[in-house]
Structure formats: C-alpha cells, structure tokens
Design a protein around this motif. Sequence first.
Motif: not given
Lengths: 322, 88
Positions: B61-81
Amino acid sequence: SSLFVYDHKITLKTCGTTTTLFCLEELFKIIEVELGWIMTNEQGKYEPFKVFYSRRSFMFPLKQRSIHKNWNDEVDYLNKFFANGRSYLVGRNDKENHWNLYVTDTNKKLRHGSSPDSEKDDDEDDDETLEILMTGLNSNCSQQFVCNREIKPIANGVKDTTTNINKTDGDADDEGHLLGYNMTKKTKLDKIYENNSGVSFHHDAFAFSPCGYSSNMILDEQYYYTLHITPEKGWSYASFESNVPVKSISLNKQDNIDVMRRVINVFNPKEFCMTFFCKGSSSTSFIKLMNVVEQIPNYSKRDKIVYDLEDYQLLYIRFELK
Amino acid sequence: TITIKELTNHSYIDHQLSATLDSTEAFEGPEKLLEIWFYPNKKCLSEKNTKTLRNIEVNKWVQILKLVQCEVLSIKSTSDMDAFLLSE
C-alpha cells in the motif's frame, strides 16, 4: 487524506496536489499478482464491480499536477483503464463550485450466482454515502484547527523510509496525533453520531503544522466517517464523508439531517454542497434528505439535482449562508 | 465519544513522518475521491476462498500511495477494515 481498505473494496480520498489516479496501474498489477484477481475484459480494460471517482471543482486547478488540472483529462485517463465509464458535471457550469462525477456501469457478472433473486442478497442494499463539502469557514471555527506545533528537521536532509513499516508501539508522545485527538474532543467531532446501539468506536486524528486536520472514525468495526480540514483564510475548506447507517447506529433516534446540522455547526461555512448516494429512491434517508432544504437554518438552497444512476440514486444540493 | 486510549491502539504509526511533516504548501482543499468495488461484497470472496484486499501487505500500500504523493501517518485496523490516515 485517507484510505479505507475492506476485503472487497477501497476508498481513497486525497487532498492537495496528490495524483490519485496515477495509482491505478500499480494497484491493479498488485491485485493481480498478490490476489490472483484478473479484472480485465477482452479489450484489456478493467471491469471491477463498480468504480466511482468524484471531486468538487478545484480552487487552484492550475496548481494541480498533470491530468488533475482538468476534469476532461481525468476522464480520458479513467476511460483508458475502465470499460463503460460515464462522467457528469453536477451543478452550474458557469460557477466554480460545481461537482464532477465519473462512474462505471455495474459489472453484474461479478455478482455471485446468476438468478435475478441473488442480486438482492449480494449487493449491500443499505450502502449509502453522505458527503458535505464546505468552503468559506467561519474564522473562529477554523482557528480551532490551527496548531503551529514545532516541526522537527529531517535528519541529514534525508528521510528514513525503511524503519517505520509495521511499527506498532503507538506511543502517546506523538504530538501530531495528540493534538488531533484534542481538536476532535474540543470541537465535538466525535459526537456527530448518536451511538445508541453501543457499537465500537475507534478514532484516529492528526493535526498538521502549521495548520490543518484529518481524522478517521470507525463505528461498529465496519463503517467510517472522515474529516479533512484546511483552515487557511481565503481558501478555507472542510469535508465530511460518511458511510455510517445513521438509522441503525442511533436506533432510529437520529437521521442524516441531524448529522448535517451537527457538521455544519462545527464550521459555519459560507457555502456547502451535500451529495448523497444510496441504492434506490425509496430509501428512507433519500426521501428525508430530499426535504432537507427547510430544515437547515440560516442557509438557502441554490441548486438541487437528482440523478438516477443505474442502481444508485444521487442527490446533490448546494446551500449558501443567508 | 472517544477516550485517550485511542492514542495507543494504532496498528501502525510513522512517528518520524508525524514529527517532520510540514503542510505549509497544502493550499488546495477539495479532495479527489476514488472508490473501487472489486466485488459486490465480502461474501462473494469467501465463497471463492480467495485472499482479499486486506491480505495485501502494508509495504505494498505504501508503494501504491507513493504514486499518489501520499505517505502513511497511521493505521487503525478492525475486524472488517483498515483505515489509513495519510499525509497531505
């Protein structure tokens, strides 16, 4: 900006001069290699179940990069990837506040089973998305999203991008996240929905420096609402997007009109547009929102448009402060 | 409402990016919103017993988002998403 990943769909919402559509080629390549999902047709175009791409008209279109400077260029790009796409300009063409939408036909072959009855079971019939895009925020309101925290210099001028993946310590000394949390509490953005059903609620917010705010809120492990705010005087802007089924979460005590009022009260914008997508015009939420105009005090309706988009209904209403 | 616990239950945080990110040039408000439904629902996938989008590693996802010019600050995960909070 935000990305939401479900088992079967993604939602990517990006601000600033991001190049959202440039991820498409890599995204489909990874999905093919990692998951074995082959989504191409005989012409080599992608045919996933459904694609939506939308945006309000930009305030500074010429500062965008490449295809994103111009809606027609974005549509041409999308049409190179996807089969059966259609584009719409929603609102007044002579004004700079209209809204653009690209949507593909539903790929019904991807519904499991082939009987007509299976359609009812397979699609998420209660799927609805409410979006509120606000400009000209009241300055007292927008000041709540200014923090001017100190930005640390990047070591040796080079950012280390190799050490952070899978970092899970979640230290509470992360100032951007702490300030984001405080902004959320202070502005009551965590109280937009009445969670009478007592479902789980997770929150992730970040305060940018010198100003700006983004947050993701997750309800019942599966629904989200997200806010993105750029409070700069002269081009202040805030967006709210949600797929939360308000009726069930609130046990029928709240509706989307109340949600709209709460969002608008946080920002008091000079102008805002609301878009609402749902399955079928008989949806209770859709019918209620059709009559929202008289129920938003201090604002008058400027445009109201309904689109019948194959299996979705779209309602667009633009309001201005009286 | 939320509690302070929400600051310590991320599944991922990029502390370095959080500390160094400067949004001075983020002048444009209106966002671009892309939604892709690969299948109509999760049930379709479980019947085919395949992997799902959530099996794609964060690195990808980091690789994909690099093409968008975005970086990942943080992630929250639940059972569904998985909910990614991004730069910009």
